[in-house]
Design a protein around this motif. Structure first.
Motif, PDB file in Angstrom:
ATOM      1  N   LYS A 180      23.191 -33.835 -21.970  1.00 16.44           N
ATOM      2  CA  LYS A 180      22.100 -34.742 -22.343  1.00 16.44           C
ATOM      3  C   LYS A 180      20.773 -34.216 -21.793  1.00 16.44           C
ATOM      4  CE  LYS A 180      23.004 -39.150 -22.400  1.00 16.44           C
ATOM      5  NZ  LYS A 180      23.244 -40.554 -21.978  1.00 16.44           N
ATOM      6  N   TYR A 210      19.585 -31.411 -23.918  1.00 15.60           N
ATOM      7  CA  TYR A 210      19.062 -31.905 -25.197  1.00 15.60           C
ATOM      8  C   TYR A 210      17.644 -32.445 -25.038  1.00 15.60           C
ATOM      9  CZ  TYR A 210      18.603 -34.602 -29.479  1.00 15.60           C
ATOM     10  OH  TYR A 210      18.144 -35.113 -30.676  1.00 15.60           O
ATOM     11  N   ARG A 211      17.430 -33.212 -23.980  1.00 14.75           N
ATOM     12  CA  ARG A 211      16.119 -33.843 -23.786  1.00 14.75           C
ATOM     13  C   ARG A 211      15.032 -32.833 -23.423  1.00 14.75           C
ATOM     14  NH1 ARG A 211      17.242 -39.499 -20.428  1.00 14.75           N
ATOM     15  NH2 ARG A 211      18.501 -40.515 -22.029  1.00 14.75           N
ATOM     16  N   TYR A 226      25.294 -36.254 -26.081  1.00 14.21           N
ATOM     17  CA  TYR A 226      23.938 -35.780 -25.811  1.00 14.21           C
ATOM     18  C   TYR A 226      22.891 -36.830 -26.137  1.00 14.21           C
ATOM     19  CZ  TYR A 226      23.832 -34.884 -30.863  1.00 14.21           C
ATOM     20  OH  TYR A 226      23.887 -35.009 -32.227  1.00 14.21           O
ATOM     21  N   GLU A 227      23.311 -37.892 -26.821  1.00 13.45           N
ATOM     22  CA  GLU A 227      22.402 -38.989 -27.143  1.00 13.45           C
ATOM     23  C   GLU A 227      22.985 -40.279 -26.581  1.00 13.45           C
ATOM     24  OE1 GLU A 227      19.970 -38.105 -31.173  1.00 13.45           O
ATOM     25  OE2 GLU A 227      22.111 -38.362 -31.449  1.00 13.45           O
ATOM     26  N   THR A 283      24.270 -29.412 -29.885  1.00 16.87           N
ATOM     27  CA  THR A 283      24.698 -30.545 -30.723  1.00 16.87           C
ATOM     28  C   THR A 283      25.687 -30.194 -31.826  1.00 16.87           C
ATOM     29  OG1 THR A 283      22.883 -30.303 -32.320  1.00 16.87           O
ATOM     30  CG2 THR A 283      22.429 -31.595 -30.339  1.00 16.87           C
ATOM     31  N   ARG A 302      15.191 -29.897 -28.384  1.00 13.84           N
ATOM     32  CA  ARG A 302      14.448 -30.732 -29.339  1.00 13.84           C
ATOM     33  C   ARG A 302      13.148 -30.017 -29.718  1.00 13.84           C
ATOM     34  NH1 ARG A 302      12.268 -35.272 -27.810  1.00 13.84           N
ATOM     35  NH2 ARG A 302      12.249 -34.794 -25.573  1.00 13.84           N
TER      36      ARG A 302
END
Length: 954
Positions: free
Chosen positions: A286, A289-290, A275-276, A730, A294
């Motif tokens: 990913k 996550y972005r 994811y990073e 995550t 967050r």
């Protein structure tokens, strides 16, 4: 069908060729599912000479005998089990048969290995392709990677009736008029808040979906067989095969039983990559996550369709519900703030507060405790009275009605959103899938079969099942323990009451004037903190107890297990969270007695009274501290900290158990299945829903006493959405996708809380607040129709000479001057013939209170039913689209059938012409063509270039 067992450096070299860790070693076949297990090679030493190359070659045919147990052998790869002792007796000279003595630990490990081999063999027979790592260490962790080929995917998709998009597309008709204009304006205004995720190219068109069928494969929009079924669907199909694949050992059924018996440690689908990272390859994880997981994107809407695609419908519905609940908290927070500000603005014009604070009209109040408490002036409670007005004012009645209607509106809007999502996610008409029995149920059933083996009477239906008598011990334990836990909660509340009474009495002995002046504040604050700590501790205990109680009931399926667990956990946590609040709202100060005849606890301590301004302020403090404490500590700190501690503990455990050995097959970079194994396993949505449902109770049940509750809930939920998102993306292994068309039993609980909130708020306003006494005074007893004289009206007189001997204040400087003291109640004065009896005002106010409860409850219930009736459960446009989809589906298949009939007719017409010509070659040709067409039309799987698809314009 390929079963890969790659050894040595060749495997390591091929591993490096796929750094993503999402494919088999051939870099082509996807890893759809992973099984993880710990292995340990035999510790028992072979007899002398058995380690020679000759005996090593004969290893597959060794017969294994445990110490004092039944031996299980492995004769050839077919895994036929033989008894080692029988092998020695019957075939003493049989070449290639050796006996190794095993210790109990080795026996257990060998049994697990045999079960794994049999299970994996059965998976291969079911059509799956597997790949394993060589076990190069003496003990360690190993993975079985599973791939489902197209034949298996298409077969299972048909069995599971998975809806897939066809080639046919139809237009989605949008609502016209002012609604369309408002929607366009809203979309433009909220454009910066939309997550940057890929959307469908043409949002006005929708693919017609239909349950997958291999016979109609030409109808589906298959551009690439590898991507037609997305990762979530592929893993779901593999999971279904894993659930139903059985092994002979212990008659275990499915992967759940094998994990319960520690044959495997875990079974999970893979995440779509990291994811990073700075690499340019974007995957759905990913992207989530972005744009979602967050805290920096807290202001954006949730990408619900992407969440559903990645995690499945059940988790998608949870986040859709949480998002709608959070959005609905915005208007209720605004109204709550307005109500609070109204209290702040009107505090200076509140006549009862002014009367309490007026030093000139000082009211001498009766002592708050025996002996050590003196007479006191009511004006000393001025600050409490002014603070009470912030929450105890006419606006709170309006707010209570508003919140009752708000709860109804929220539930109605959720039903509409749920229906909209069901339409777009192709969940309309979703049938309940047949669930596999739980491992614990199978184990209990097996025990029953073994116990009844010698009984001659057989089940006439031929099916064994657990009866009421089998579950009776579990039901009895449930009833007894739940009752005990509820009594434990009440005991904890009573313990805090005793603490308040004794602490107040102890502090009254103090020689410090400041301590005596702040007794009420000190006792209230410390008692609420103790309550909060007790609630947090009991919550964790009750969660574990509810799970254990549900397990001993032995529910058959996971759905039944989950529903029973939810009901038990909710009952226990509801009582635990709200018992102290119920006490302050409805019981505190009701059983005090009166001066001269107080009610005592433990023969020396008086029951505690409400503050002069009433118990509503204390209820507000209690509610706010418990609500904020639970949200901050339990919902956030526990939710962040506990998973990290579990992850660290598991990592340390693995490092401690695995020896430091060089593994030639291990690639330098960890693969995706290694990374996912370290993550915390997904245990269900029950904890997530539970904390929100309890919060929903705080927001609705006692909102009359705390109008700012929706605001604090909103602030918490803004963080909660991103916290849960981050956890799923995550910190958790990828959950199995589960199709669900609603949120299940949670909706019934929400509806129940909404109805209960009407009754509770009615009683809070009528009984706990001073709203009814003020209203009665203003319109029935006031001489000029104002609130002047209200405080004097609510205070009764008591002749101090009537105090019991030994209870009078000691060393009181006012004792000589005080003839009468006042106390809050509606009682006859000492000079009345019925002194200290309840007055007429008391009965009038009590009647008004009960009348208000009935009126309020019926009015709000009527308005709620009216709102429910006015708002349709299914949006009008969605209802029309569903009808249109059915019509399009019928037309689509009728057209297909028409094309087929047309094609058949053309063949028959052509053959008739040939027949009229009378040529034999024509007859043979007709027969051959008819046969070939018949064969084509009967083909179960069809072809992409079949006649029907060629002649159909889509």
């Amino acid at each position: 069908i390929i079963n890969n067992y790659v050894e040595g450096m060749q495997g390591a070299a091929m591993e490096k060729a796929t750094p993503s860790g999402m494919h088999f070693r051939d870099s082509k076949r996807k890893v759809d599912y992973v099984l993880a297990y710990h292995y340990r090679k035999r510790l028992a030493q072979p007899p002398p000479g058995l380690d020679s190359p000759e005996h090593t070659r004969r290893a597959p045919s060794l017969a294994l005998v445990s110490n004092g147990g039944t031996g299980k052998g492995c004769v050839e790869p077919q895994q036929h089990h033989i008894d080692g002792q029988r092998a020695l007796e019957e075939w003493p000279g049989l070449p290639g048969v050796e006996v190794i003595e095993l210790n109990p630990l080795d026996t257990l490990e060998e049994e697990k290995r045999l079960q794994r081999e049999e299970f994996e063999h059965n998976l291969v027979e079911a059509g799956l392709e597997i790949e394993k790592d060589p076990e190069n260490k003496s003990q360690g962790l190993s993975f079985v990677r599973i791939h489902a080929p197209w034949q298996v995917l298409s077969r299972e998709a048909e069995l599971l009736k998975i809806k897939m998009p066809t080639k046919k597309m139809y237009e989605i008709t949008e609502e016209g008029g002012i609604l369309k204009t408002l929607n366009e304006i809203w979309c433009k205004l909220t454009e910066p808040l939309q997550p940057q995720v890929p959307h469908q190219e043409n949002t006005k068109m929708k693919n017609l979906s239909y349950p997958f069928s291999r016979e109609k494969i030409h109808l589906y929009n298959i551009k690439d067989k590898d991507t037609f079924f997305d990762n979530a669907t592929r893993s779901r199909i593999v999971r279904e095969i894993l659930k139903r694949t059985s092994t002979k050992a212990r008659s275990s059924m499915g992967i759940g039983t094998l994990i319960a018996n520690s044959v495997y440690d875990a079974a999970y689908p893979l995440h779509d990559g990291e994811y990073e990272g700075q690499n340019d390859d974007m995957n759905e994880r990913k992207l989530l996550y972005r744009e979602w997981a967050r805290y920096g994107v807290f202001y954006k809407f949730q990408p619900i369709h992407l969440i559903r695609k990645y995690f499945g419908e059940k988790i998608g519905l949870y986040f859709a519900w949480l998002g709608l609940y959070t959005e609905f908290l915005i208007p209720s927070s605004v109204v709550g703030i307005i109500v609070f500000l109204y209290g702040c603005i009107t505090i200076e014009s509140d006549i009862p507060s002014k009367e309490m604070c007026d030093q000139r009209n000082a009211f001498t109040m009766c002592p708050l405790c025996d002996k050590f408490c003196d007479y006191w002036n009511l004006s000393s409670a001025c600050a409490t009275a002014r603070a009470s007005h912030l929450f105890d004012n006419p606006a709170t009645v309006f707010f209570s009605i508003f919140m009752a209607l708000w709860a109804t509106m929220f539930l109605e809007q959720w039903k509409r959103l749920q229906m909209r999502l069901s339409y777009f996610w192709d969940l309309t008409g979703l049938e309940e899938e047949e669930e596999h029995p739980r491992p614990e149920y199978e184990t209990k059933l097996l025990q029953k079969k073994l116990k009844n083996k010698n009984i001659t009477t057989e089940n006439p239906n031929g099916k064994e099942k657990l009866t009421w008598s089998d579950r009776m011990p579990g039901y009895a334990a449930n009833f007894g323990l739940i009752l005990f836990m509820i009594m434990l909660t009440f005991s904890a509340v009573f313990g805090v009451i005793v603490y308040r009474i004794t602490t107040a009495a102890a502090l009254s002995f103090s020689t410090n004037e400041a301590t005596r002046a702040n007794i009420r504040v000190t006792v209230t604050a410390t008692a609420v903190i103790i309550n909060l700590v007790v609630i947090l501790i009991l919550d964790e205990i009750y969660g574990a107890v509810a799970k254990w109680l549900t397990e001993i009931e032995i529910p058959k399926t996971e759905k039944t297990f989950e529903e029973r667990l939810i009901l038990k956990a909710f009952l226990l946590k509801f009582v635990n969270s709200y018992a102290p609040i119920f006490y302050v709202a409805f019981f505190k100060g009701r059983f005090v007695g009166r001066p001269g005849r107080y009610v005592y606890v433990f023969e020396g301590y008086r029951m505690e009274e409400c503050a002069p301004g009433g118990c509503l302020m204390e209820l507000c403090i209690q509610l706010s501290i418990i609500m904020l404490g639970k949200q901050l500590i339990q919902n956030n700190l526990f939710e962040i900290g506990i998973p990290k501690l579990k992850k660290l503990f598991r990592k340390l455990k693995d490092e401690r158990t695995e020896p430091k050995e060089m593994d030639t097959n291990q690639a330098k970079d960890p693969q995706q299945w290694d990374l996912d194994y370290i993550l915390e396993p997904f245990t269900g949505l029950t904890p997530e829903y539970m904390e929100m449902i309890i919060q929903f109770g705080f927001v609705t049940l006692f909102v009359a006493s705390f109008p700012l509750a929706p605001l604090f809930a909103l602030l918490n939920n803004i963080i909660e959405v991103r916290l849960d998102a981050k956890k799923f993306v995550t910190e958790l292994r990828r959950p199995d996708t589960v199709r669900a068309k609603d949120i299940g039993i949670w909706y019934n609980i929400l509806s129940g809380i909404g109805k209960l909130s009407v009754i509770i708020n009615a009683f809070v306003i009528a009984v706990t607040s001073d709203f009814i006494p003020r209203l009665m005074y203003q319109y029935a007893y006031s001489q000029n129709g104002t609130m002047h004289g209200f405080i004097n009206h609510t205070l009764s007189y008591f002749n101090v000479s009537h105090l019991k001997a030994g209870t009078q204040p000691q060393n009181s400087p006012f004792a000589q001057d005080v003839l009468f003291c006042r106390f809050k109640d509606y009682r006859e004065p000492p000079w009345s013939p019925n002194q200290y009896e309840f007055s007429k005002q008391y009965w009038a106010v009590l009647s008004a209170r009960l009348a208000f409860v009935i009126l309020f409850q019926n009015l709000v219930m009527f308005l709620s039913v009216l709102v429910d009736w006015m708002i349709p459960d299914i949006p009008k446009d969605i209802s029309q689209q569903i009808k249109k989809e059915k019509a399009v589906l019928v037309d689509f298949f009728l057209k297909e059938e028409h094309e087929k009939l047309k094609l058949i007719e053309s063949f028959i017409t052509h053959d008739r012409r040939k027949h009229k010509s009378g040529t034999k070659s024509g007859t043979k040709s007709r027969r051959s063509r008819a046969a070939s067409f018949s064969q084509l039309s009967r083909s179960p799987r069809g072809s992409f270039t079949s006649f029907s698809s060629q002649h159909t314009v889509v």
